[in-house]
Design a protein around this motif. Structure first.
Motif, mmCIF file in Angstrom:
data_model
loop_
_atom_site.group_PDB
_atom_site.id
_atom_site.type_symbol
_atom_site.label_atom_id
_atom_site.label_comp_id
_atom_site.label_asym_id
_atom_site.label_seq_id
_atom_site.Cartn_x
_atom_site.Cartn_y
_atom_site.Cartn_z
ATOM 1 N N GLU A 1 -26.245 2.776 -31.846
ATOM 2 C CA GLU A 1 -25.914 3.004 -30.450
ATOM 3 C C GLU A 1 -26.202 1.702 -29.726
ATOM 4 O O GLU A 1 -27.188 1.028 -30.023
ATOM 5 C CB GLU A 1 -26.829 4.108 -29.910
ATOM 6 C CG GLU A 1 -26.340 4.754 -28.644
ATOM 7 C CD GLU A 1 -27.405 5.666 -28.055
ATOM 8 O OE1 GLU A 1 -27.384 5.862 -26.842
ATOM 9 O OE2 GLU A 1 -28.260 6.157 -28.805
ATOM 10 N N LEU B 1 -29.589 0.088 -24.261
ATOM 11 C CA LEU B 1 -29.450 0.149 -22.808
ATOM 12 C C LEU B 1 -29.801 -1.200 -22.199
ATOM 13 O O LEU B 1 -29.132 -1.696 -21.310
ATOM 14 C CB LEU B 1 -30.380 1.235 -22.250
ATOM 15 C CG LEU B 1 -30.284 1.469 -20.750
ATOM 16 C CD1 LEU B 1 -28.935 2.067 -20.377
ATOM 17 C CD2 LEU B 1 -31.411 2.372 -20.279
ATOM 18 N N ARG C 1 -33.338 0.968 -26.628
ATOM 19 C CA ARG C 1 -32.312 2.010 -26.655
ATOM 20 C C ARG C 1 -32.596 3.042 -25.587
ATOM 21 O O ARG C 1 -33.716 3.172 -25.101
ATOM 22 C CB ARG C 1 -32.280 2.673 -28.033
ATOM 23 C CG ARG C 1 -31.645 1.800 -29.108
ATOM 24 C CD ARG C 1 -31.522 2.549 -30.415
ATOM 25 N NE ARG C 1 -32.831 2.845 -30.972
ATOM 26 C CZ ARG C 1 -33.483 2.040 -31.810
ATOM 27 N NH1 ARG C 1 -32.958 0.898 -32.172
ATOM 28 N NH2 ARG C 1 -34.664 2.379 -32.281
ATOM 29 N N LYS C 2 -31.578 3.800 -25.248
ATOM 30 C CA LYS C 2 -31.711 4.836 -24.233
ATOM 31 C C LYS C 2 -32.774 5.858 -24.660
ATOM 32 O O LYS C 2 -32.830 6.252 -25.811
ATOM 33 C CB LYS C 2 -30.368 5.537 -24.063
ATOM 34 C CG LYS C 2 -30.300 6.379 -22.830
ATOM 35 C CD LYS C 2 -28.957 7.061 -22.712
ATOM 36 C CE LYS C 2 -28.960 8.062 -21.580
ATOM 37 N NZ LYS C 2 -30.063 9.022 -21.608
ATOM 38 N N GLY C 3 -33.617 6.228 -23.729
ATOM 39 C CA GLY C 3 -34.625 7.242 -23.995
ATOM 40 C C GLY C 3 -35.868 6.737 -24.698
ATOM 41 O O GLY C 3 -36.783 7.492 -24.980
ATOM 42 N N GLU C 4 -35.894 5.428 -24.958
ATOM 43 C CA GLU C 4 -37.023 4.865 -25.693
ATOM 44 C C GLU C 4 -38.094 4.358 -24.724
ATOM 45 O O GLU C 4 -37.795 4.010 -23.589
ATOM 46 C CB GLU C 4 -36.475 3.680 -26.494
ATOM 47 C CG GLU C 4 -37.330 3.230 -27.632
ATOM 48 C CD GLU C 4 -36.626 2.143 -28.444
ATOM 49 O OE1 GLU C 4 -36.658 2.240 -29.668
ATOM 50 O OE2 GLU C 4 -36.056 1.209 -27.858
ATOM 51 N N ARG D 1 -31.938 4.419 -14.342
ATOM 52 C CA ARG D 1 -31.900 4.774 -15.763
ATOM 53 C C ARG D 1 -33.023 4.096 -16.526
ATOM 54 O O ARG D 1 -33.464 4.578 -17.552
ATOM 55 C CB ARG D 1 -30.540 4.392 -16.344
ATOM 56 C CG ARG D 1 -29.437 5.274 -15.728
ATOM 57 C CD ARG D 1 -28.077 4.676 -15.925
ATOM 58 N NE ARG D 1 -27.690 4.701 -17.321
ATOM 59 C CZ ARG D 1 -26.696 3.965 -17.816
ATOM 60 N NH1 ARG D 1 -26.020 3.138 -17.028
ATOM 61 N NH2 ARG D 1 -26.380 4.045 -19.082
ATOM 62 N N LEU D 2 -33.440 2.935 -16.009
ATOM 63 C CA LEU D 2 -34.534 2.214 -16.659
ATOM 64 C C LEU D 2 -35.638 1.999 -15.638
ATOM 65 O O LEU D 2 -35.360 1.589 -14.501
ATOM 66 C CB LEU D 2 -34.037 0.858 -17.168
ATOM 67 C CG LEU D 2 -35.095 -0.090 -17.741
ATOM 68 C CD1 LEU D 2 -35.576 0.370 -19.104
ATOM 69 C CD2 LEU D 2 -34.549 -1.508 -17.840
ATOM 70 N N GLN E 1 -29.957 0.967 -10.780
ATOM 71 C CA GLN E 1 -30.131 1.438 -12.154
ATOM 72 C C GLN E 1 -31.527 1.157 -12.700
ATOM 73 O O GLN E 1 -31.977 1.810 -13.612
ATOM 74 C CB GLN E 1 -29.136 0.718 -13.080
ATOM 75 C CG GLN E 1 -27.755 0.638 -12.539
ATOM 76 C CD GLN E 1 -26.842 1.597 -13.249
ATOM 77 O OE1 GLN E 1 -27.238 2.245 -14.194
ATOM 78 N NE2 GLN E 1 -25.623 1.693 -12.780
ATOM 79 N N GLY F 1 -34.247 11.945 -18.778
ATOM 80 C CA GLY F 1 -33.641 11.030 -19.738
ATOM 81 C C GLY F 1 -33.870 9.571 -19.390
ATOM 82 O O GLY F 1 -32.975 8.739 -19.492
ATOM 83 N N THR G 1 -35.561 5.709 -19.513
ATOM 84 C CA THR G 1 -35.963 4.712 -20.496
ATOM 85 C C THR G 1 -37.032 3.860 -19.822
ATOM 86 O O THR G 1 -36.897 3.546 -18.645
ATOM 87 C CB THR G 1 -34.749 3.839 -20.871
ATOM 88 O OG1 THR G 1 -33.702 4.726 -21.283
ATOM 89 C CG2 THR G 1 -35.059 2.870 -21.973
ATOM 90 N N ASP H 1 -26.728 -2.105 -20.277
ATOM 91 C CA ASP H 1 -25.607 -1.225 -20.561
ATOM 92 C C ASP H 1 -24.343 -2.034 -20.850
ATOM 93 O O ASP H 1 -23.252 -1.713 -20.369
ATOM 94 C CB ASP H 1 -25.383 -0.290 -19.368
ATOM 95 C CG ASP H 1 -24.710 1.010 -19.813
ATOM 96 O OD1 ASP H 1 -24.631 1.251 -21.029
ATOM 97 O OD2 ASP H 1 -24.262 1.759 -18.938
#
Lengths: 343, 331
Positions: free
Chosen positions: A3, A6, A41-44, A173-174, A93, A204, A206, A77
């Protein structure tokens, strides 16, 4: 499964000029961050650990766009954001939670006013702001009536919750967490970490988690990078790095952590204590920057800066000893020192 | 066993705040013997620093006033002895290692100046005659003992020229100048990085052991306690809730606060749960009746409205909690 990460940082470098003399000529540079690369990575939860002066905070500031890198790139991203200082979309973001909640909140603003700042900046509908603030306070488990209070009425842990609410306001997101609990007591720290872990799952999120507290990192991060003088000494999954630290610096760092049980003491690598202190980033030693304090330094360390050696899956370290091992034995070395139980 | 060098008994300290009285220390008792490394551990605002200041006699009064108790030092009560006599002990028989190596040194005087001045005034109090050269010699000797590289050069250096770890060494040297018998260390090494902290703690340990000093160290870091101390006092909201030998206390923490506190420390084994402790430290003006930990205690019950007894749960191991049963008499 592959994947796209992010956040991808590659070759990130930051030098701050030192100016001197009457015409403020450039007389040197503080090489705060040198060629650092990692991906999240996303969610890490990715942890960056290191002592003071290792460049942790400078990396955080470059990631959120507060500093422009001297070299290297930050990709978020898939798109390059390294030059975007003040870019509005990117700011929405990525958010940051700072170390000292006492000084990151404006003492003359109420909690609601502070939390609303990012909302106003990003043109959130005015009529809905009060509701959104109440919702955010609920997310960080603070009573609604805290909205009209001032920072001095809150405890350190409560202030840090407000700072987290403010970071969450624009649905980033982060989130970059720069030592979010180092100013707090352990009982409060546990609550904040618990909250962050809960929010990460729920929303969700990161995290890029910056800390000097290795025990905390062991429990909260999925992968870690160990920084020394602005360079990554070792990276890998938390379990690998803590279970079989490959770089002598990582070993020394883990070995120096004061622990509260015999069980944990047995997990510490036994390595002679480091002497001296981290050199100044304006005078980084030649060769491997750690050779001045390394108990295993030998000739090549003083001359050549080691490259990364792969020691396991996704686990790499920068050390000449590891290169030697891989050259002589085909097997993957676990650690240059035999690990034994701490006395 | 020898008599304790420091014997604090039932010490209570009040602070006057806007016309109200806050009982910040409530019946604190602790003892430190020569050669013993004792630690006083607790979170922010639990009264660690007030205890230390009361012992050193540097509490600001007003607002602080000592309401009850005694502080015995080598058999004499510091609180009732003449001020002159007490002053003669400060910085000589008992001295302190300050916490913050960045702010505890005066930036405009050299290290040598600052250390020599301490000797000068101590000499005056003690009626000793020593010339400038003698003082310099003593400073260099002590700098050497704290393993300072090139003490002659450090003597003439300004604090800004030294790193955090070196400054912490200077502060330790400062406390050792007059050969104290009791050393009080306030959060030693907390402001430093872990590798430097480990080095400083090892140094402090060696120095204290070599001189068989009584060490009372104050810290919030349980890991440091476990590695440095042989006897621990756990403090919560101005009271000692549990005390015992380090090993016993970490193996069988008996007060719910001690248990929760140890639970909160992130574990290197990666098995932490992050439950934390609900609630906050109480308001000292109007503290909870009975056990001060009651509002936050997961095991609270009706008995906790009474002040809990000090229950002996093991050899030299005492917990102030209604839940504990006295251990069988240990021979």
């Amino acid at each position: 499964m592959i994947e796209a990460p992010l956040l991808e940082v590659s070759g990130l470098t930051k030098h701050f000029p030192i100016r001197g003399g009457i015409i403020q000529q450039r007389v040197g540079a503080v090489r705060a961050v040198n060629d650092v690369s990692f991906a999240i990575r996303k969610g890490e939860v990715f942890g960056l650990a290191g002592e003071s002066g290792s460049g942790k905070s400078t990396i955080a500031r470059m990631v959120v766009g507060l500093y422009r890198p001297t070299a290297g790139t930050v990709h978020f991203d898939g798109s390059d954001v390294s030059g975007l200082i003040g870019g509005r979309d990117y700011r929405k973001q990525v958010q940051m939670v700072f170390q000292n909640p006492g000084s990151s909140l404006n003492p003359r603003r109420t909690i609601a006013q502070s939390v609303a700042v990012p909302l106003i900046f990003h043109d959130y509908p005015k009529a809905k702001i009060a509701d959104r603030v109440a919702e955010l306070l609920e997310m960080v488990e603070l009573p609604r009536n805290f909205a009209i209070r001032y920072p001095h009425e809150l405890s350190g842990g409560q202030k840090q919750r407000v700072a987290i609410a403010r970071a969450l306001a624009v649905e980033p997101r982060l989130i970059v967490l720069d030592e979010p609990t180092s100013a707090l007591d352990v009982s409060v720290q546990a609550k904040i970490i618990d909250l962050l872990a809960g929010l990460a799952g729920e929303l969700g999120l990161t995290f890029l988690f910056i800390s000097h507290d290795l025990s905390l990192m062991r429990n909260f991060c999925s992968r870690v990078g160990i920084l020394y003088l602005g360079r990554l000494a070792e990276t890998g999954s938390t379990i690998d790095v803590f279970g079989s630290p490959a770089h002598p610096y990582t070993q020394a760092l883990i070995g120096a952590v004061p622990v509260v049980s015999d069980e944990e003491a047995a997990l510490k690598p036994s390595i002679p204590a480091l002497s001296g202190e981290i050199p100044s980033p304006s005078r980084i030693p030649k060769g491997c920057s750690f050779h001045t304090r390394c108990p295993f330094a030998f000739e090549p360390c003083r001359q050549i800066d080691p490259e990364f050696t792969i020691v396991g899956q996704g686990h790499e370290a920068r050390c000449h000893l590891l290169e030697e091992r891989t050259a002589t034995a085909a097997t993957v070395p676990v650690s240059p020192v035999e690990r034994s139980a701490h006395p | 066993m020898n008599a304790p060098l420091l014997d604090v008994a039932g010490l209570s300290v009040d602070f006057a705040t806007y016309g109200r009285q806050a009982r910040v220390l409530d019946g604190v008792s602790l003892q430190v013997r020569a050669g013993q490394h004792a630690a006083l551990v607790g979170e922010t605002g639990c009264g660690k620093s007030v205890t230390l200041r009361a012992i050193m006699g540097i509490l600001k009064s007003p607002p602080a006033s000592i309401a009850a108790g005694s502080i015995g030092f080598d058999g004499a009560d510091l609180l009732t002895m003449p001020a002159r006599q007490r002053d003669a002990l400060k910085g000589t028989a008992m001295s302190m290692v300050f916490q913050d190596p960045m702010t505890a040194l005066n930036p405009v005087f050299t290290i040598g100046d600052q250390l020599a001045t301490i000797i000068k005034y101590a000499d005056r109090r003690m009626g000793v005659r020593r010339d400038k050269q003698g003082r310099k010699q003593r400073v260099i000797e002590v700098l050497d003992q704290v393993r300072m590289p090139d003490p002659e050069r450090i003597f003439g250096a300004y604090p800004i020229m030294l790193s955090g770890g070196m400054r912490q060494r200077v502060l330790i040297a400062m406390a050792l100048l007059n050969e104290p018998r009791l050393l009080i260390a306030d959060e030693p090494g907390t402001a430093l990085d872990v590798t430097t902290q480990a080095e400083i703690l090892a140094l402090l340990n060696d120095l204290v052991a070599a001189r068989s000093l009584a060490l009372l160290m104050i810290t919030h870091n349980l890991g440091v306690v476990r590695e440095m101390a042989d006897y621990v006092y756990v403090m919560y909201a101005g009271t000692i809730v549990e005390h015992g030998p380090t090993e016993a206390l970490f193996e069988r923490p008996s007060h719910p606060y001690t248990q929760a506190l140890i639970e909160c420390v992130p574990k290197l084994s990666g098995t932490s749960t992050f439950k934390g402790i609900d609630g906050t430290i109480p308001d000292y003006v109007d503290p909870p009746v009975g056990c001060r930990f009651r509002p936050r205690c997961p095991h609270r019950h009706d008995a906790c409205f009474e002040r809990p007894p000090n229950v002996t749960v093991g050899a030299n191991h005492v917990a102030a909690c209604w839940l504990r049963q006295p251990a069988e008499e240990v021979a």
